[in-house]
Design a protein around this motif. Sequence first.
Motif, PDB file in Angstrom:
ATOM      1  N   LEU A 202      25.755 -42.966   3.149  1.00 19.71           N
ATOM      2  CA  LEU A 202      25.032 -43.079   4.425  1.00 19.71           C
ATOM      3  C   LEU A 202      23.550 -42.745   4.235  1.00 19.71           C
ATOM      4  CD1 LEU A 202      27.641 -41.510   6.911  1.00 19.71           C
ATOM      5  CD2 LEU A 202      27.162 -43.942   6.495  1.00 19.71           C
ATOM      6  N   ILE A 203      23.278 -41.754   3.392  1.00 17.85           N
ATOM      7  CA  ILE A 203      21.866 -41.425   3.114  1.00 17.85           C
ATOM      8  C   ILE A 203      21.197 -42.607   2.402  1.00 17.85           C
ATOM      9  CG2 ILE A 203      20.327 -39.892   1.801  1.00 17.85           C
ATOM     10  CD1 ILE A 203      22.360 -37.616   2.383  1.00 17.85           C
ATOM     11  N   GLU A 204      21.937 -43.217   1.477  1.00 21.43           N
ATOM     12  CA  GLU A 204      21.383 -44.404   0.798  1.00 21.43           C
ATOM     13  C   GLU A 204      21.093 -45.546   1.766  1.00 21.43           C
ATOM     14  OE1 GLU A 204      23.625 -45.761  -2.648  1.00 21.43           O
ATOM     15  OE2 GLU A 204      23.070 -43.872  -3.630  1.00 21.43           O
ATOM     16  N   LYS A 205      21.923 -45.658   2.802  1.00 23.17           N
ATOM     17  CA  LYS A 205      21.733 -46.721   3.799  1.00 23.17           C
ATOM     18  C   LYS A 205      20.608 -46.389   4.775  1.00 23.17           C
ATOM     19  CE  LYS A 205      25.800 -48.882   2.817  1.00 23.17           C
ATOM     20  NZ  LYS A 205      25.869 -50.212   2.208  1.00 23.17           N
ATOM     21  N   GLY A 206      20.090 -45.184   4.705  1.00 27.68           N
ATOM     22  CA  GLY A 206      18.934 -44.879   5.540  1.00 27.68           C
ATOM     23  C   GLY A 206      19.100 -43.742   6.531  1.00 27.68           C
ATOM     24  N   ALA A 207      20.238 -43.045   6.513  1.00 33.15           N
ATOM     25  CA  ALA A 207      20.379 -41.868   7.388  1.00 33.15           C
ATOM     26  C   ALA A 207      19.419 -40.785   6.901  1.00 33.15           C
ATOM     27  CB  ALA A 207      21.817 -41.353   7.358  1.00 33.15           C
ATOM     28  N   GLU A 208      18.572 -40.310   7.802  1.00 37.18           N
ATOM     29  CA  GLU A 208      17.575 -39.280   7.451  1.00 37.18           C
ATOM     30  C   GLU A 208      18.226 -37.921   7.635  1.00 37.18           C
ATOM     31  OE1 GLU A 208      14.361 -39.837   6.587  1.00 37.18           O
ATOM     32  OE2 GLU A 208      13.913 -41.886   7.237  1.00 37.18           O
ATOM     33  N   ASN A 209      18.907 -37.443   6.567  1.00 37.65           N
ATOM     34  CA  ASN A 209      19.789 -36.283   6.724  1.00 37.65           C
ATOM     35  C   ASN A 209      19.098 -35.043   7.280  1.00 37.65           C
ATOM     36  OD1 ASN A 209      18.724 -36.723   4.024  1.00 37.65           O
ATOM     37  ND2 ASN A 209      19.715 -34.815   3.458  1.00 37.65           N
ATOM     38  N   SER A 210      17.933 -34.726   6.760  1.00 40.47           N
ATOM     39  CA  SER A 210      17.265 -33.501   7.194  1.00 40.47           C
ATOM     40  C   SER A 210      16.805 -33.615   8.643  1.00 40.47           C
ATOM     41  CB  SER A 210      16.080 -33.234   6.267  1.00 40.47           C
ATOM     42  OG  SER A 210      15.470 -32.033   6.619  1.00 40.47           O
ATOM     43  N   GLN A 211      16.280 -34.779   8.990  1.00 38.14           N
ATOM     44  CA  GLN A 211      15.821 -35.019  10.357  1.00 38.14           C
ATOM     45  C   GLN A 211      17.003 -34.968  11.344  1.00 38.14           C
ATOM     46  OE1 GLN A 211      12.610 -35.261  11.327  1.00 38.14           O
ATOM     47  NE2 GLN A 211      13.478 -35.161  13.394  1.00 38.14           N
ATOM     48  N   ILE A 212      18.141 -35.541  10.941  1.00 34.61           N
ATOM     49  CA  ILE A 212      19.324 -35.546  11.812  1.00 34.61           C
ATOM     50  C   ILE A 212      19.786 -34.114  12.069  1.00 34.61           C
ATOM     51  CG2 ILE A 212      21.773 -36.175  11.949  1.00 34.61           C
ATOM     52  CD1 ILE A 212      21.045 -38.748  10.355  1.00 34.61           C
ATOM     53  N   HIS A 213      19.826 -33.314  11.025  1.00 29.09           N
ATOM     54  CA  HIS A 213      20.231 -31.918  11.172  1.00 29.09           C
ATOM     55  C   HIS A 213      19.302 -31.210  12.160  1.00 29.09           C
ATOM     56  CE1 HIS A 213      21.193 -27.743  10.156  1.00 29.09           C
ATOM     57  NE2 HIS A 213      22.326 -28.202   9.675  1.00 29.09           N
ATOM     58  N   ASN A 214      18.042 -31.435  11.980  1.00 30.66           N
ATOM     59  CA  ASN A 214      17.025 -30.868  12.863  1.00 30.66           C
ATOM     60  C   ASN A 214      17.237 -31.301  14.317  1.00 30.66           C
ATOM     61  OD1 ASN A 214      14.632 -29.402  13.213  1.00 30.66           O
ATOM     62  ND2 ASN A 214      13.469 -31.317  13.297  1.00 30.66           N
ATOM     63  N   ASN A 215      17.474 -32.601  14.517  1.00 36.20           N
ATOM     64  CA  ASN A 215      17.667 -33.135  15.878  1.00 36.20           C
ATOM     65  C   ASN A 215      18.868 -32.498  16.583  1.00 36.20           C
ATOM     66  OD1 ASN A 215      15.578 -34.878  15.436  1.00 36.20           O
ATOM     67  ND2 ASN A 215      16.831 -36.718  15.240  1.00 36.20           N
TER      68      ASN A 215
END
Length: 339
Positions: free
Chosen positions: A193-206
């Motif tokens: 999912l991260i490779e497909k473009g999920a911005e992991n750190s930003q999502i956690h923050n949100n």
Amino acid sequence: MIKAQIPQLKALLSLPKNIVIVPHRNPDGDAMGSTLALYHYLKLYNHNAVVIAPNDYPDFLKWLPGDDTVLKFETAPDESSTLINNADLIFTLDFNAFHRAGHQMAEVLEPSKAIKVMIDHHQQPDDYAEYMYSDVSMSSTCEMVYNVIEMLGDDDKINATIATCLYVGIMTDTGSFRFPATTSRTHQVIGNLIEKGAENSQIHNNIYDTNSYSRLQLLGRAMQNLKVIPDLRTAYITLSQAELDEFNFKKGDTEGFVNYALSLKDIIFAAIFIESQQDQIIKISLRSKGEFSVNEFSRAYFNGGGHTNAAGGRSEDDMQTTINKFISILPQYKNDLTQ
Ligand SMILES: [Mn+2]
């Protein structure tokens, strides 16, 4: 079941259909992440798809892509009912019994002639779906939606939008990848999912860094109210309606509070009891570590259920009566709680 039915499902989805996608009542990150991910996926095939949530969900989920398209049954019952009645297909995600959509919505879903597809990881599913993908070992419904898309041969169709939605549900249902249902496969999916473009750190923050001052104050009160029963390795928290009001309670504010009780050393069973004047009930969240099944405990005594280690429930008694009942039941489980 599902693998054998995949070609049939693929054929069904090969022409545009009217599709309704439903999460459970009081939707959480996994419920909204999975339904919106599926919505974006189905849109790629020009389906007339819509997510209808039984009721509203917390603000920390409102940035999810597609949030603005979600209908809420509670505030738009007529429009929602028309869409359900006209649906060719209904996906029920992250729940497995119509009543979990709330009684009013269940009354519309139940008689619907649409083909039902269940994708869910809760225990003891009802038998209403023509296509049933039910697996209690799964970390999250989002991981299962990923599997479905992969089984349909469409992993290359997972774009950043779909990946973002799926990431949210896997992250929230696994407590950020730490609960026991988190497998190497879960991490592989997350990596993809991260490779497909999920911005992991930003999502956690949100999702997690959205505390209001009043929520932290409410957490402070909850921690003051925390009680421990060491010889039964149990801890519980209470919050009255007056306390919620004092700290300006908003939907979602008590999310995760019960986990603080479970984080106590040597505690394996934790509960939070939250008074709801509006519903005239005490809402209960139960958590455990290891074998002790809060699903069975809740089904037996508090009109709820869920997973082995996480379940919900309710009581129509007042707070003190509910707590007394809870405490009086515990000794029956002494062996399970202290083994
Ligand atoms: Mn879930």
